[in-house]
Each structure stands twice: as C-alpha cells, then as structure tokens.
Design an enzyme around this catalytic site. Structure first.
Site, PDB file in Angstrom:
ATOM      1  N   THR A  86      23.260   4.723   4.964  1.00 17.22           N
ATOM      2  CA  THR A  86      23.017   4.804   6.503  1.00 17.22           C
ATOM      3  C   THR A  86      23.030   3.260   7.077  1.00 17.22           C
ATOM      4  O   THR A  86      21.942   2.706   7.030  1.00 17.22           O
ATOM      5  CB  THR A  86      22.007   5.536   6.639  1.00 17.22           C
ATOM      6  OG1 THR A  86      21.822   6.782   5.989  1.00 17.22           O
ATOM      7  CG2 THR A  86      21.813   6.132   7.960  1.00 17.22           C
ATOM      8  N   GLY A  87      23.937   3.063   7.713  1.00 22.08           N
ATOM      9  CA  GLY A  87      24.144   1.683   8.383  1.00 22.08           C
ATOM     10  C   GLY A  87      23.130   1.347   9.178  1.00 22.08           C
ATOM     11  O   GLY A  87      22.671   0.104   9.118  1.00 22.08           O
TER      12      GLY A  87
ATOM     13  N   THR B 277      32.468   5.099   1.947  1.00 23.29           N
ATOM     14  CA  THR B 277      32.634   3.711   2.239  1.00 23.29           C
ATOM     15  C   THR B 277      33.131   2.799   0.970  1.00 23.29           C
ATOM     16  O   THR B 277      32.757   3.100   0.004  1.00 23.29           O
ATOM     17  CB  THR B 277      31.415   3.145   2.656  1.00 23.29           C
ATOM     18  OG1 THR B 277      31.248   3.681   4.189  1.00 23.29           O
ATOM     19  CG2 THR B 277      31.384   1.647   2.988  1.00 23.29           C
TER      20      THR B 277
ATOM     21  N   ARG C 124      30.010   2.716  18.296  1.00 23.07           N
ATOM     22  CA  ARG C 124      29.093   3.009  17.038  1.00 23.07           C
ATOM     23  C   ARG C 124      29.556   1.794  16.008  1.00 23.07           C
ATOM     24  O   ARG C 124      30.580   2.283  15.647  1.00 23.07           O
ATOM     25  CB  ARG C 124      28.596   3.909  16.502  1.00 23.07           C
ATOM     26  CG  ARG C 124      27.373   3.714  15.433  1.00 23.07           C
ATOM     27  CD  ARG C 124      28.163   3.772  13.871  1.00 23.07           C
ATOM     28  NE  ARG C 124      27.000   3.815  13.011  1.00 23.07           N
ATOM     29  CZ  ARG C 124      27.381   3.827  11.885  1.00 23.07           C
ATOM     30  NH1 ARG C 124      28.498   3.274  11.325  1.00 23.07           N
ATOM     31  NH2 ARG C 124      26.141   3.840  11.037  1.00 23.07           N
ATOM     32  N   VAL C 125      28.840   0.997  15.723  1.00 23.58           N
ATOM     33  CA  VAL C 125      29.204   0.171  14.533  1.00 23.58           C
ATOM     34  C   VAL C 125      28.349  -0.105  13.388  1.00 23.58           C
ATOM     35  O   VAL C 125      27.047  -0.028  13.795  1.00 23.58           O
ATOM     36  CB  VAL C 125      29.472  -1.510  15.015  1.00 23.58           C
ATOM     37  CG1 VAL C 125      29.685  -2.470  13.829  1.00 23.58           C
ATOM     38  CG2 VAL C 125      30.449  -1.496  16.104  1.00 23.58           C
ATOM     39  N   GLY C 126      28.785   0.095  12.203  1.00 25.47           N
ATOM     40  CA  GLY C 126      27.568   0.130  11.142  1.00 25.47           C
ATOM     41  C   GLY C 126      27.287  -1.085  10.632  1.00 25.47           C
ATOM     42  O   GLY C 126      27.373  -2.050  11.044  1.00 25.47           O
TER      43      GLY C 126
ATOM     44  N   THR D  19      26.730   0.639   1.064  1.00 23.95           N
ATOM     45  CA  THR D  19      27.104   1.514   1.225  1.00 23.95           C
ATOM     46  C   THR D  19      25.635   2.429   1.517  1.00 23.95           C
ATOM     47  O   THR D  19      24.794   2.385   0.831  1.00 23.95           O
ATOM     48  CB  THR D  19      28.141   2.280   0.332  1.00 23.95           C
ATOM     49  OG1 THR D  19      27.933   3.744   1.052  1.00 23.95           O
ATOM     50  CG2 THR D  19      27.377   2.632  -0.843  1.00 23.95           C
TER      51      THR D  19
HETATM   52  N1  ASP Z   1      27.413   2.097   5.705  1.00 19.64           N
HETATM   53  C1  ASP Z   1      28.500   2.881   6.388  1.00 19.64           C
HETATM   54  C2  ASP Z   1      28.144   2.899   8.041  1.00 19.64           C
HETATM   55  O1  ASP Z   1      26.991   3.127   8.344  1.00 19.64           O
HETATM   56  C3  ASP Z   1      28.542   4.364   6.007  1.00 19.64           C
HETATM   57  C4  ASP Z   1      28.529   4.618   4.648  1.00 19.64           C
HETATM   58  O2  ASP Z   1      28.351   3.691   3.808  1.00 19.64           O
HETATM   59  O3  ASP Z   1      28.418   5.681   4.102  1.00 19.64           O
HETATM   60  O4  ASP Z   1      28.989   2.719   8.766  1.00 19.64           O
END
Ligand code: ASP
Length: 340
Positions: free
Chosen positions: A259-260, A206, A234-236, A257
């Site tokens: 785990t969303g 990301t 799915r939306v992060g 960045t």
């Molecule tokens: N934060 C992003 C999401 O969950 C993924 C990431 O940053 O690695 O969509």
C-alpha cells in the site's frame, strides 16, 4: 643463473594457468525480483495459473542474470528483467496494469543506480509501453529525476521509446477488478460503519528488481499500475526515490510493493538502507524491522526485496504472499510465492 632461468621458465608456464583459473571464477553477481505482494494463497490459485507466474518470473530472472554474466551493468539487468514482467498481462505493471476510478491505466516507475546515486522516475503515464525504460531515460538523458504525465510522455516519445495506444493496457481481468472495487465503494457509501475490505487480489502485481553486477555496483527498479480504483493523478511509492525504490553502493538496493501511501510516509526503502548503513543491521534484520515491526504496527501491508554488495539478500513481506525470486551465477532461478 641457471636456477633463475629455470624459475622464470616455470613461472612463464604457470602464469597462463593462474590467469585461466581467474577467468573461470564465476562473476560475483546476484539478481532478485518481486512481482507484488498481497493475498496470494495456495487456495486462491489454480496449478495452471501458478505455473504461468512461475514461468514468467523465471524468464525475467534469467534475462537479468544473462546480462550480469556477460558483464552488463546492474541497471541493464534491472531494466531488462522488469521489461519482461511489464510485457506480461499477469503483473500489475505495463500490460497488466490496474485501472483508475475513471477506467484508465496510469503507470509509475523508477530506477536508481547505487554507484552514482543517479535516479530517474516517471509517474501517471498512459502511453509508454515500458515505463521502466522511460524512468531510465529520465535518469540518463535529462537533468531531472522525475517527470510526470504529459511531459514524461513527450520526453519518452522524443527519446524514441515505444508509444502505444492507451487501449494496449486494457485487460479483462483488471477491468473486472475495477468493477468489483466500484461495487465495494458503493456498499461502503451505503453502510459507512461496516468494514468492507478491498479485495487486494485485484491490486498486487507491482514488479521490482535489485541487482549486483560483476563490477560490484547495485541498482534497483520498480514498475506499477498502482492501486485499483485510485483517484486521478494519484501517485504511489514505486516512483518515489527512498519510498518504493532506492539504491546506494554504501548500503543496499531496495524495491518495495504494498500500500503505497504507507511506504511513502514511512520512507520504507530508505529506512531499510539507513538501518543497514548506520545501525549495521543485516539485510534480513533491516527488512524485518521496517516491514514486520514498523509497517505491521500500522497495518501497512506489503514487502520488499533488499540486496547488498556482498550478494546478501532478503525478501520480507507481511502479506499472505509475495511473488519473488532470485538467481545467482549458477543460473538456477528460484521462485517463491507463498509463505514457505
Ligand atoms: N505500491 C504500489 C502502489 O501503491 C502498489 C503495489 O505494490 O501493490 O502504487
């Protein structure tokens, strides 16, 4: 009278020097970027691949900095820097986006301006080459903050943004990443009690940027393909204002960045800004409080870049590594990857 005349001649001679000196003072600007956090260790990287990442991050940093040095806005710099990384297959954004469970690429992005608190975001888009530009178009050319899916794509098309065939986002590396995740999913179903971890090498990448421009305004932006094997729709956190992206001239600019799902529930970007604004914490303290204390306690992995109007910045992360870098008025890009 004669003395007055002499004095005014002297002043007339000195004023151009003073003006010149002022002109020469470099603008007070700062540009900070990340390219994702995760299990990024020296052992997992060849020198060639490391160089590719460093070179691309330096190019993106230089791109944003050049805009800021010419008096461009923080929003201009954030968009331009992110576009460089979106166009590279190395990062999980734009061209290098990861795949959903169905084998599609669904991209999310947001941008926010600190002066006006205007913001724009798109989510679940599949044909927009540069989602960060679509987010900016939503901010500046629509009455809304967020548009998703087909509607966002129609809007981007109308706004004249570059539209690509979904196959543009196909890369072998990300496709293999999905296949590995699908296998792990099968293993998990067969052994529900075994702890089979996802290989997050396939996820990180990301991208995000925070900028301070010569006029003293902050901006933040984030762009991502999300997480490998995510379910349809799915939306992060990245496109959610206050979760993965936030900017306010009264506090800080933040791009996250990780785990969303955790970053959404812990409203990470806004929480960092609130700690800075209401508790008077520094950018480091506010970042550490959320990324290291609050998120670590619940095993929410990731990081953030944070920048205030004085040009102070922090880049905390609780994972093995995070692609990150900064560049100031001197034009020297600094890139870090591992825990240094
Ligand atoms: N934060 C992003 C999401 O969950 C993924 C990431 O940053 O690695 O969509």
């Amino acid at each position: 009278m004669r003395l007055m005349k002499r004095l005014s001649i002297l002043l007339a001679l000195l004023i151009p020097f003073a003006a010149n000196a002022q002109e020469k003072a470099p603008p007070h600007i700062m540009f900070v970027m990340h390219g994702g956090a995760g299990t990024i260790t020296r052992g997992s990287m060849t020198p060639e691949v490391e160089k590719q990442y460093r070179d691309k991050l330096e190019e993106a940093l230089r791109t944003g900095q050049a805009i800021l040095m010419k008096g461009g806005t923080s929003v201009d710099a954030v968009e331009a820097g992110i576009r460089v990384l979106e166009d590279s297959p190395l990062f999980n954004a734009g061209k290098g986006a990861v795949f959903t469970h169905e084998g599609k690429n669904e991209l999310d992005s947001a941008i926010m301006e600190g002066k006006t608190k205007m913001a724009g975001a798109v989510a679940g888009v599949t044909i927009i080459r540069n989602p960060i530009s679509a987010a900016r178009a939503v901010m500046e050319k629509s009455p809304h903050v967020m548009m998703v899916g087909r509607g966002a794509e129609l809007f981007a098309t109308k706004m004249g943004l570059e539209i690509v065939d979904p196959s543009y986002f196909w890369t072998e590396r990300r496709w293999k990443g999905l296949q590995q995740e699908l296998l792990k999913e099968q293993e998990r179903q067969a052994n529900p009690h075994a702890e089979i971890k996802s290989d997050d090498e396939t996820r990180h990448g990301t991208v995000g940027a925070v900028a301070l421009d010569a006029a003293g305004n902050l901006a933040a932006g984030t762009s991502t393909g999300g997480t490998t094997n995510k379910q349809y729709g799915r939306v992060g956190d990245s496109p959610i204002i206050g979760a993965g992206t936030y900017a306010d001239n009264d506090s800080v600019a933040v791009s996250c960045t990780g785990t969303g799902e955790f970053f959404i529930r812990w409203t990470v970007a806004h929480d960092i800004a609130a700690l800075y604004q209401y508790k008077g914490l520094t950018v480091e303290q506010a970042g550490n409080e959320v990324i290291h204390k609050k998120l670590e306690a619940v095993k929410g992995d990731g990081g953030a870049i944070i920048l205030d109007r004085k040009g102070n910045f922090a880049m905390p992360f609780n994972s093995e590594g995070m692609y990150r870098g900064w560049i100031g008025p001197d034009g020297v890009p600094h890139v870090l990857i591992y825990k240094e």
